[in-house]
Design an enzyme around this catalytic site. Structure first.
Site, PDB file in Angstrom:
ATOM      1  N   TRP A   1     -24.030  70.825 -69.414  1.00  0.00           N
ATOM      2  CA  TRP A   1     -23.217  69.822 -70.098  1.00  0.00           C
ATOM      3  C   TRP A   1     -21.825  70.392 -70.265  1.00  0.00           C
ATOM      4  O   TRP A   1     -21.669  71.350 -70.994  1.00  0.00           O
ATOM      5  CB  TRP A   1     -23.793  69.446 -71.470  1.00  0.00           C
TER       6      TRP A   1
ATOM      7  N   GLU B   1     -29.714  69.201 -70.626  1.00  0.00           N
ATOM      8  CA  GLU B   1     -28.387  69.600 -71.123  1.00  0.00           C
ATOM      9  C   GLU B   1     -28.435  71.007 -71.678  1.00  0.00           C
ATOM     10  O   GLU B   1     -29.392  71.386 -72.356  1.00  0.00           O
ATOM     11  CB  GLU B   1     -27.906  68.699 -72.277  1.00  0.00           C
TER      12      GLU B   1
HETATM   13  C1  BGC Z   1     -25.247  65.063 -76.361  1.00  0.00           C
HETATM   14  C2  BGC Z   1     -23.915  64.902 -75.657  1.00  0.00           C
HETATM   15  C3  BGC Z   1     -22.863  65.735 -76.351  1.00  0.00           C
HETATM   16  C4  BGC Z   1     -23.284  67.176 -76.325  1.00  0.00           C
HETATM   17  C5  BGC Z   1     -22.308  68.138 -76.972  1.00  0.00           C
HETATM   18  C6  BGC Z   1     -25.553  66.457 -76.802  1.00  0.00           C
HETATM   19  O1  BGC Z   1     -26.160  66.431 -78.046  1.00  0.00           O
HETATM   20  O2  BGC Z   1     -26.273  64.509 -75.595  1.00  0.00           O
HETATM   21  O3  BGC Z   1     -23.585  63.552 -75.613  1.00  0.00           O
HETATM   22  O4  BGC Z   1     -21.594  65.574 -75.804  1.00  0.00           O
HETATM   23  O5  BGC Z   1     -24.511  67.321 -77.003  1.00  0.00           O
HETATM   24  O6  BGC Z   1     -22.144  67.852 -78.324  1.00  0.00           O
END
Ligand code: BGC
Length: 393
Positions: free
Chosen positions: A351, A313
């Site tokens: 993400w 992410e």
């Molecule tokens: C998480 C996600 C979240 C993203 C943005 C990450 O810590 O895995 O679920 O939406 O950050 O906050």
């Protein structure tokens, strides 16, 4: 910023996007989040992006914008809505979803636990209780065995430190506990859960490739030569980024890095270690962006653990879409620098693919490459998504 501004990623490098079940599927009525949403303690997720029904449309869009991989999560509360009763219709649903991804040429990474628990498991004390770990392991082993032919990479747990921190220390996520000791216990139990799941999965499904996703923060000394700032930074880095991973005894086939945060640390005689912000661009959530941090963290993971790395992410809440393209580009340039210096980084998952239900912040933050109108469920590709075709024409 690295001098090289032309992209030169390895040919088999995965360029993808990530999501998690509760944030997109909708109607996850058997988990702890849903329970607290009905009580008004959390924003209601309702149908979310209705991805449960619209996954085909979402994956076609992923393909169209130039992605070749997706990271999704499986909702434990759908697979096992009642303790010990596995729902074969839910398994078949995910099989269809994953086969659809494969047909589109998307490499599939699947997370087994991304913050939401079946209500029955939460009611038993969740990961607070060591004896509950075997219940997670049973679910993990079952799902991996069932879907072994449909998944390329498995991640057991998403962000153990964010989960244990928000749920048991800060107390803003279910079960809203504010106790540093409980939080520490959960954090440590999650390491045990990962190891036990890893070992169980390898027994029944030896070919499964199993890792996890860890949120590491890039820490740097505020005054680069100041010995106390340097010591404070080293200790914080060690506890925040390495301690949990060290507990895993190398029981992982790859490491997933979720990178969102950096902190510049300064030692102060009266206040101890304090955070000083750089003058760096801020996201809509007030998070400062610092692309260079991804380079330091990946090279650190590589030199410490010597296992393949995926950026599981990295993303920005940016409703105006005026920072996202540059954000992705800069982070990828730093990832490339790490690769060219020898780090085995195999993929990058932005993400998120679409706007999502952003936990306690509801539908306000806009992380998506694809905008979602939550009234009509109409998807609109944001212009920043063009970056992927620019990187890999
Ligand atoms: C998480 C996600 C979240 C993203 C943005 C990450 O810590 O895995 O679920 O939406 O950050 O906050």
């Amino acid at each position: 910023m690295p001098n090289e501004t032309k992209h030169n990623l390895p040919a088999n490098f995965l360029l993808g996007a990530a999501s998690s079940s509760h944030q997109v599927e909708g109607n996850n009525i058997h988990n702890d989040w849903w329970f607290w949403e009905q009580k008004g303690k959390l924003p209601a997720s309702r149908v979310a992006t209705d991805h449960f029904n619209r996954y085909k449309e979402d994956f076609v869009l992923a393909k169209q914008i130039g992605l070749n991989a997706m990271r999704i999560s499986i909702e434990w509360s759908r697979i096992e809505p009642v303790e010990g009763k596995f729902d074969s219709a839910a398994v078949e649903h995910y099989r269809k979803v994953l086969q659809n991804m494969e047909a589109l040429g998307l490499t599939r990474m699947v997370t087994l636990f991304h913050f939401t628990l079946p209500l029955w498991f939460a009611n038993k004390g969740g990961f607070e209780k060591k004896k509950n770990i075997s219940l997670f392991v049973r679910y993990a082993q079952f799902v991996v065995h069932e879907l072994q032919n449909e998944v390329n990479l498995w991640a057991t747990i998403n962000e153990p430190e964010v989960y244990s921190g928000n749920s048991y220390r800060v107390g803003v996520w279910p079960p809203f506990v504010k106790n540093i000791f409980t939080s520490g216990r959960v954090f440590s139990n999650l390491a045990k859960a990962h190891i036990a799941a890893y070992e169980a999965i390898k027994k029944t499904t030896p070919k499964a490739v199993v890792g996890l996703a860890k949120n590491n923060v890039y820490y740097e000394p505020s005054r680069s030569r100041h010995p106390l700032d340097r010591v404070a930074t080293y200790i914080t880095h060690w506890f925040g980024n390495r301690w949990w991973l060290n507990k895993l005894n190398n029981k992982f086939d790859f490491l997933g890095l979720n990178y969102y945060f950096y902190h510049s640390l300064k030692f102060n005689l009266l206040k101890g270690v304090i955070h000083v912000d750089k003058t760096a661009p801020k996201s809509d959530m007030g998070w400062r962006t610092w692309p260079e941090g991804i380079y330091h963290l990946t090279t650190d993971l590589w030199s410490t653990y010597n296992k393949p790395i995926y950026i599981t992410e990295n993303g920005i809440a940016n409703a105006r879409d005026d920072m996202r393209q540059d954000f992705i580009e800069q982070h990828l340039l730093w990832v490339e620098k790490a690769i060219h210096e020898g780090a085995d980084v195999r993929g990058y998952f932005y993400w998120s693919l679409t706007d999502t239900y952003e936990w306690q912040d509801g539908y306000n933050p806009k992380f998506g490459l694809i905008e979602v109108n939550f009234e009509s469920q109409v998807r609109t590709v944001r212009p920043s998504s063009e970056i992927f075709k620019k990187i890999r024409p």
